[in-house]
Design an enzyme around this catalytic site. Structure first.
Site, PDB file in Angstrom:
ATOM      1  N   SER A 132      13.311   4.600 -56.643  1.00 21.96           N
ATOM      2  CA  SER A 132      12.170   3.701 -56.488  1.00 21.96           C
ATOM      3  C   SER A 132      11.045   4.523 -55.875  1.00 21.96           C
ATOM      4  CB  SER A 132      12.599   2.523 -55.605  1.00 21.96           C
ATOM      5  OG  SER A 132      11.525   1.715 -55.246  1.00 21.96           O
ATOM      6  N   TYR A 146       1.967   0.456 -61.118  1.00 24.18           N
ATOM      7  CA  TYR A 146       3.065   1.274 -60.584  1.00 24.18           C
ATOM      8  C   TYR A 146       3.854   0.468 -59.559  1.00 24.18           C
ATOM      9  CZ  TYR A 146       5.599   5.178 -58.489  1.00 24.18           C
ATOM     10  OH  TYR A 146       6.593   6.005 -58.024  1.00 24.18           O
ATOM     11  N   LYS A 150       7.867  -0.715 -59.426  1.00 29.64           N
ATOM     12  CA  LYS A 150       8.804  -0.283 -58.371  1.00 29.64           C
ATOM     13  C   LYS A 150       9.274  -1.485 -57.532  1.00 29.64           C
ATOM     14  CE  LYS A 150       8.977   4.161 -59.371  1.00 29.64           C
ATOM     15  NZ  LYS A 150      10.173   4.786 -59.935  1.00 29.64           N
TER      16      LYS A 150
HETATM   17  P1  NAP Z   1       8.028  14.396 -62.535  1.00 28.09           P
HETATM   18  O1  NAP Z   1       8.304  15.799 -62.156  1.00 28.09           O
HETATM   19  O2  NAP Z   1       6.795  14.102 -63.308  1.00 28.09           O
HETATM   20  O3  NAP Z   1       9.291  13.801 -63.264  1.00 28.09           O
HETATM   21  C1  NAP Z   1       9.236  12.641 -64.052  1.00 28.09           C
HETATM   22  C2  NAP Z   1      10.333  12.746 -65.064  1.00 28.09           C
HETATM   23  O4  NAP Z   1      10.392  11.515 -65.809  1.00 28.09           O
HETATM   24  C3  NAP Z   1      10.100  13.880 -66.062  1.00 28.09           C
HETATM   25  O5  NAP Z   1      11.312  14.534 -66.261  1.00 28.09           O
HETATM   26  C4  NAP Z   1       9.660  13.127 -67.307  1.00 28.09           C
HETATM   27  O6  NAP Z   1      10.020  13.771 -68.511  1.00 28.09           O
HETATM   28  C5  NAP Z   1      10.515  11.881 -67.160  1.00 28.09           C
HETATM   29  N1  NAP Z   1      10.114  10.851 -68.104  1.00 28.09           N
HETATM   30  C6  NAP Z   1       8.907  10.276 -68.268  1.00 28.09           C
HETATM   31  N2  NAP Z   1       8.954   9.399 -69.296  1.00 28.09           N
HETATM   32  C7  NAP Z   1      10.229   9.436 -69.780  1.00 28.09           C
HETATM   33  C8  NAP Z   1      10.910   8.788 -70.836  1.00 28.09           C
HETATM   34  N3  NAP Z   1      10.297   7.914 -71.629  1.00 28.09           N
HETATM   35  N4  NAP Z   1      12.234   9.078 -71.026  1.00 28.09           N
HETATM   36  C9  NAP Z   1      12.866   9.967 -70.242  1.00 28.09           C
HETATM   37  N5  NAP Z   1      12.271  10.650 -69.255  1.00 28.09           N
HETATM   38  C10 NAP Z   1      10.967  10.384 -69.037  1.00 28.09           C
HETATM   39  O7  NAP Z   1       7.898  13.484 -61.218  1.00 28.09           O
HETATM   40  P2  NAP Z   1       8.929  13.167 -60.029  1.00 28.09           P
HETATM   41  O8  NAP Z   1       8.104  13.094 -58.817  1.00 28.09           O
HETATM   42  O9  NAP Z   1      10.097  14.031 -60.080  1.00 28.09           O
HETATM   43  O10 NAP Z   1       9.314  11.652 -60.411  1.00 28.09           O
HETATM   44  C11 NAP Z   1      10.637  11.198 -60.522  1.00 28.09           C
HETATM   45  C12 NAP Z   1      10.727   9.781 -60.031  1.00 28.09           C
HETATM   46  O11 NAP Z   1      10.332   9.745 -58.655  1.00 28.09           O
HETATM   47  C13 NAP Z   1       9.828   8.772 -60.741  1.00 28.09           C
HETATM   48  O12 NAP Z   1      10.555   7.593 -60.977  1.00 28.09           O
HETATM   49  C14 NAP Z   1       8.702   8.519 -59.746  1.00 28.09           C
HETATM   50  O13 NAP Z   1       8.153   7.229 -59.865  1.00 28.09           O
HETATM   51  C15 NAP Z   1       9.447   8.680 -58.437  1.00 28.09           C
HETATM   52  N6  NAP Z   1       8.614   8.976 -57.262  1.00 28.09           N
HETATM   53  C16 NAP Z   1       7.862  10.120 -57.197  1.00 28.09           C
HETATM   54  C17 NAP Z   1       7.114  10.375 -56.055  1.00 28.09           C
HETATM   55  C18 NAP Z   1       6.277  11.622 -55.879  1.00 28.09           C
HETATM   56  O14 NAP Z   1       5.431  11.666 -54.972  1.00 28.09           O
HETATM   57  N7  NAP Z   1       6.486  12.672 -56.654  1.00 28.09           N
HETATM   58  C19 NAP Z   1       7.128   9.456 -54.991  1.00 28.09           C
HETATM   59  C20 NAP Z   1       7.888   8.312 -55.096  1.00 28.09           C
HETATM   60  C21 NAP Z   1       8.638   8.088 -56.241  1.00 28.09           C
HETATM   61  P3  NAP Z   1       9.013  14.651 -69.410  1.00 28.09           P
HETATM   62  O15 NAP Z   1       9.149  16.050 -68.885  1.00 28.09           O
HETATM   63  O16 NAP Z   1       9.543  14.509 -70.793  1.00 28.09           O
HETATM   64  O17 NAP Z   1       7.652  14.082 -69.243  1.00 28.09           O
END
Ligand code: NAP
Length: 270
Positions: A132, A146, A150
């Site tokens: 989340s 967003y 979540k």
């Molecule tokens: P990230 O590096 O951009 O990773 C996002 C991942 O989701 C990528 O592997 C992307 O794949 C994949 N994705 C997007 N659309 C998809 C689809 N249709 N099918 C399968 N995979 C898909 O960002 P992250 O920070 O690691 O994010 C991971 C999770 O953490 C997300 O749910 C995000 O909401 C959550 N989150 C992030 C933060 C932050 O500050 N970074 C904070 C709170 C929560 P592609 O390479 O193919 O695009």
């Protein structure tokens, strides 16, 4: 016996780091992503099964889950991690933006969960960890869609416990604060304010504040917390992670709705 984990969105950020950590801990890892042919880091590690899985494509979900179970005999832990963000005034969001945000962060998570559940029910055992966000517990301006996804993930996860715990299946929520991953870059859809002047000044002020936000580069913290959630054997549901997450959630708890809103307006300068 070795345990097996399936991770969505393992091409970058938290997903890739989590795949790497569980591999290091000697788990069977099914690292799924939209374009496994482009992966270079995880494919270099022997023993990781890289599979194509787009959470918006039911056939790709069914095939990846089937191949993973065939290879390792079952799935002990599912990490629903795939996701992206959106920023802008709700009125400026196209139907396409709105649907895409929910298709990936919410409906996609449901589809992957439904695909894995028959195997977990059959074995009367399993753990589902939904990634989340601190944004599933409190809100920032211009992030409506967003937060909606979540908050939905939080409600879904909390409620699923009632029907799944009696079947030996458990649920956890990992709630990261701000981390420097591709999330703030290629995984963020900016629809801004379109030509709606009423929103432009506060949106620009908010974006300027966001630029100053100290994002952590220590993304292995999130993988560590996912590992803790997968292995601590407790019924603990929520795992905030990050220098800012616990603090923000505590602050939210200590303020009523009006105080929190006023504080957010002051902090973001909108
Ligand atoms: P990230 O590096 O951009 O990773 C996002 C991942 O989701 C990528 O592997 C992307 O794949 C994949 N994705 C997007 N659309 C998809 C689809 N249709 N099918 C399968 N995979 C898909 O960002 P992250 O920070 O690691 O994010 C991971 C999770 O953490 C997300 O749910 C995000 O909401 C959550 N989150 C992030 C933060 C932050 O500050 N970074 C904070 C709170 C929560 P592609 O390479 O193919 O695009």
């Amino acid at each position: 016996m070795k345990k097996t984990i399936l991770i969505t969105g393992a091409s970058s950020g938290f997903g890739r780091e989590t795949a790497r950590l569980f591999h290091e801990k000697d788990w069977n890892v099914i690292a799924t992503m939209r374009s496994p042919e482009k992966e270079t880091e995880l494919s270099a590690l022997s023993g990781i099964l890289l599979l194509k899985l787009d959470v918006t494509n039911k056939d790709s979900i069914a095939l990846a889950v089937k191949q993973g179970i065939e290879k390792f005999g079952g799935i002990d832990v599912l990490v629903n991690n795939a996701g992206h963000g959106t920023l802008g005034a709700l009125e400026a969001a196209s139907e396409e933006h709105i649907k895409a945000q929910f298709e990936v962060n919410f409906f996609g998570l449901i589809e992957v969960t439904k695909a894995v559940l028959p195997n977990m029910r059959e074995r009367r055992s399993g753990l589902i960890i939904n990634v989340s966000s601190v944004g599933g517990r409190l809100t920032f301006p211009f992030s409506t869609l967003y937060h909606a996804t979540k908050f939905a993930v939080e409600g879904l996860t909390e409620s699923m416990q009632y029907e799944l715990n009696p079947l030996g299946i458990h649920l956890k929520l990992v709630e990261p604060g701000g981390y420097k991953t591709a999330f703030t870059g290629r995984s963020m859809n900016y629809f801004g304010t379109s030509d709606l002047k009423d929103y432009q000044v506060p949106f620009e002020r908010f974006m300027a504040k966001l630029e100053e936000w100290p994002l952590s580069e220590n993304i292995s913290e999130v993988a560590d917390v996912i590992f803790e959630a997968a292995t601590d054997g407790t019924e603990k549901l929520r795992y905030p992670v990050g220098h800012d997450a616990a603090q923000m959630i505590e602050m939210r708890k200590g303020l009523d709705d009006i105080e929190f809103k006023r504080n957010m307006v002051i902090q973001t300068g909108i």
